[in-house]
Design an enzyme around this catalytic site. Sequence first.
Site, PDB file in Angstrom:
ATOM      1  N   GLU A  43       0.897  -1.191   0.030  1.00  0.00           N
ATOM      2  CA  GLU A  43       0.033   0.038  -0.028  1.00  0.00           C
ATOM      3  C   GLU A  43       1.059   1.208   0.051  1.00  0.00           C
ATOM      4  O   GLU A  43       2.171   1.286   0.587  1.00  0.00           O
ATOM      5  CB  GLU A  43      -0.881  -0.033   1.316  1.00  0.00           C
ATOM      6  CG  GLU A  43      -2.083  -1.022   1.300  1.00  0.00           C
ATOM      7  CD  GLU A  43      -2.753  -0.732   2.495  1.00  0.00           C
ATOM      8  OE1 GLU A  43      -3.137   0.473   2.929  1.00  0.00           O
ATOM      9  OE2 GLU A  43      -3.117  -1.806   2.988  1.00  0.00           O
ATOM     10  N   HIS A  74       0.372  -0.359   5.507  1.00  0.00           N
ATOM     11  CA  HIS A  74       1.246   0.587   5.372  1.00  0.00           C
ATOM     12  C   HIS A  74       2.886   0.166   6.452  1.00  0.00           C
ATOM     13  O   HIS A  74       3.790   0.096   5.790  1.00  0.00           O
ATOM     14  CB  HIS A  74       1.120   1.923   6.025  1.00  0.00           C
ATOM     15  CG  HIS A  74       0.519   2.830   4.886  1.00  0.00           C
ATOM     16  ND1 HIS A  74      -0.266   3.943   5.307  1.00  0.00           N
ATOM     17  CD2 HIS A  74       0.495   2.858   3.712  1.00  0.00           C
ATOM     18  CE1 HIS A  74      -0.756   4.537   4.122  1.00  0.00           C
ATOM     19  NE2 HIS A  74      -0.413   3.767   3.062  1.00  0.00           N
TER      20      HIS A  74
END
Lengths: 538, 345
Positions: free
Chosen positions: B12, B308
């Site tokens: 991501e 993340h």
Amino acid sequence: MAARPQIAIGFLGTQLDQGQGAGRWEKWRPTVSLGQQPDLELARIELLVDFDRSGGLARRVVDDLRQVAPRTQVRLHDVRLADPWDFEEVYAALHDFLRGYAFDPEREDYLLHITTGTHVVQICWFLLAEARFAPARLLQTAPPRRQDGRSAGTWSVIDLDLARYDRIAQRFRRDQADTASFLKSGIETRNAAFNRMIEQIERVAVRTRAPILLVGPTGAGKSMLAKNIFALKKQRHALEGAFVEVNCATIRGDGAGSALFGHVRGAYTGAAGERAGLLRSADKGLLFLDEIGELGLDEQAMLLRAIEDRRFLPVGGDREVGSDFQLITGTNRDLAQAVGEGRFREDLFARLNLWTFALPGLRERPEDIEPNIDFELERFARLNDERVGFNTEARQRYLRFATGPDATWSGNFRDLSASVTRMATLARAGRIDAAVVDEEIARLRRAWARGGTRDGAQVAESVLGEVLPPEALAAIDRFDRSQLADVVRVCRSTRSLSEAGRVLFQASRERRSSVNDADRLRKYLRRFGLDWDALTGP
Amino acid sequence: MNPLTIDGAQGEGGGQILRSALTLSLLRRQPFRIERIRAGRAHPGLMRQHLACVEAAARIGLARVDGAHVGSTALEFEPQGLVAGHHEIEIGSAGSTLLVLQTILLPLLAADGPSRVRIHGATHNPLAPSADFVAEGFLPLLRRMGANATLSVERPGFMPAGGGVIEAVVGPSSLVALPLEDRGALRDVRIEALVCGLPREIAERELGVVARRLRLRADQCHVVERPRSEATGNALHAILQYQHLRVVVQALGRRGLRAEQVAQGLCEDVRRYMLGDGAVDEHLADQLLLPLVFAGGGSFTTGRPSGHLESNARLIEAFGAARIAIAPAQGDPAKTWLVRVDAVR
């Protein structure tokens, strides 16, 4: 890979980029938005500004751009316009700017921002880009769906090269296919050469109004094609007037000039009223002159004038009249030869011979016979409200004959059309059976044996053309051609040299004055460089 | 040195992968090449905000850069050194000044001289840590680890105008890991409502809602009025002082969003953190990985790891800088996870 610097050129209007105080940041301002796009970085913005009208606005826009896009250089150009809605003035101003601008398209990419300025400014940017006065693509910005200051709206580049857009290109291809099909009256022709020619005609017909010359034997479809071209152009709004068709062979002699160019009252004895003439009837429309080779020399001169100047004198008149028409001419003769023989004006031929298309006869398009049969059956059904079809066997039998060597199709599509119409008329219960086909084949054979619509010399030439190279054919006197052609035909319809000899020398045989017919025939053929195998071979 | 190749489409947050790669590259003097940048997105390739980080990193790392332009899907970055000193960086409205600062902060701590960095642009962006988050939460934690760094907000700048200025003063430092597995007891809560060019009443309404919902005293709630900047803006922060760490939760106001809604959003985020067991919240967890690598290792607890965090950890391992273990901690595996960084020397 280094990026090419992107340069935007725009006109600062008085409205869209307005905005006072801090609240201006919540408003979409197209010129400022150029510096706020997350995925667009401009090396430079060239801003055309009417300093009298928008000087203050320009300063604020420049400051704001410096803040949001510190790496983008903004240059102002003073463009004073008395009336930014005046097309002529705006065009001139923008044109002057572009002409004076040091474009460096080898190094930089240019975008014309069309979102700002008056509509006239937008139109002028578009025209200037389209005419390539600016080597630029068009840049369009649009406000965000909600003006809450979170988005700078969107931007997109419009490339005027339509070929770059897949869906547009597809549409063009579809249109082109539709148009080609239109020109072919919807017949799914299979002959590759013919289809290629139709594509060319389609391109020419759509793009120009220059004269078109259709060359081809009688019945090859010249008239139908001319009509279809007219209908196509009418559909595309390229023509407003009527379709006027005339066969020049039918207007030979004294009345020809009057028929074509009209006459004034009292132009000659019996000319009681005025006559517009065919050229004037075709004004803003399409004039199809078939058999143009039959036109008299006087009329040729007048026609040339009418094509070149779009003006001509009616018979007996002293005032020129005008007519603006698209001209299509047709001929089954070799016009170049007619020019050589002094029967056709060279200058007129040169004018007509710009877009020349040779329509092949039916024999040269055997693969198109079947779709044309279906087309004729459809047409019969339409005209008579009666659907007629072939039995499978009957269809095969007819096709075998129609595409075989015995079918000369001397009248081409006209013959085919008449033949299918006859069979459809004679069909019982909507079916064309083998018996009807057999009768029709016999009928066609008889018609063609009578020479059909061609004279003996033409028939002889086409028969000999199949067995002799052109230079050999050219060396044979017409005196000998008909005899040789008949000999060839007999050879091809018999099983052996001896049988052919018996047929050819029947009378001599009865008088017993000939003993070796075959040998006599062999020697005759050898005189023309021919032998049995060459005539009857595969 | 051979450049390390990174797939910019993995995981991501294409931007975060790039920023972390820049930081690691500067710290380890490791050239890298990132390919397929943001592949598969509507507008693939680098955006202006990414370029702002690339250029800041290139400046302090004297880097040779190839492919640094908007829309570029491949970038090569080869640092040649680290330059301390004064840097003035203008990014306009291209992203967040704080993301630029985070990209170059650790390398500046590693440089051999003091630096002063002024960054012009936005200080409060919706998708980035705010200046307050960094100044009040992230940097104090780094200072406790040994970082010699301060941040001041000279002028706030809100999207889409930008126009803000932050200044960071950084000196050569070496970091040591802190135990961050237990937040300890809550000592104090302080709420700050920032209004810039907007009526004070907006801040007061926000504070009213927060005080009521979080049961706070009036002296815990503060209105911060800043001199009118270029753009109007509003930001609401909760500073939660725990025994072992300080956590900052942020909520940004925007046009069309009522003050009460901003306040409710903040309260929900605060509650979520308070109910969790992990010491570090989701945003800080993400940002802590690199400092821990720089400190030679360390560990912290946090909630369920975000995408993340995972992709950042994988990138760090790809650089050969550390081994990172992310596993459920003792207790409720749905609630608490332990992140362990073992630096590779």
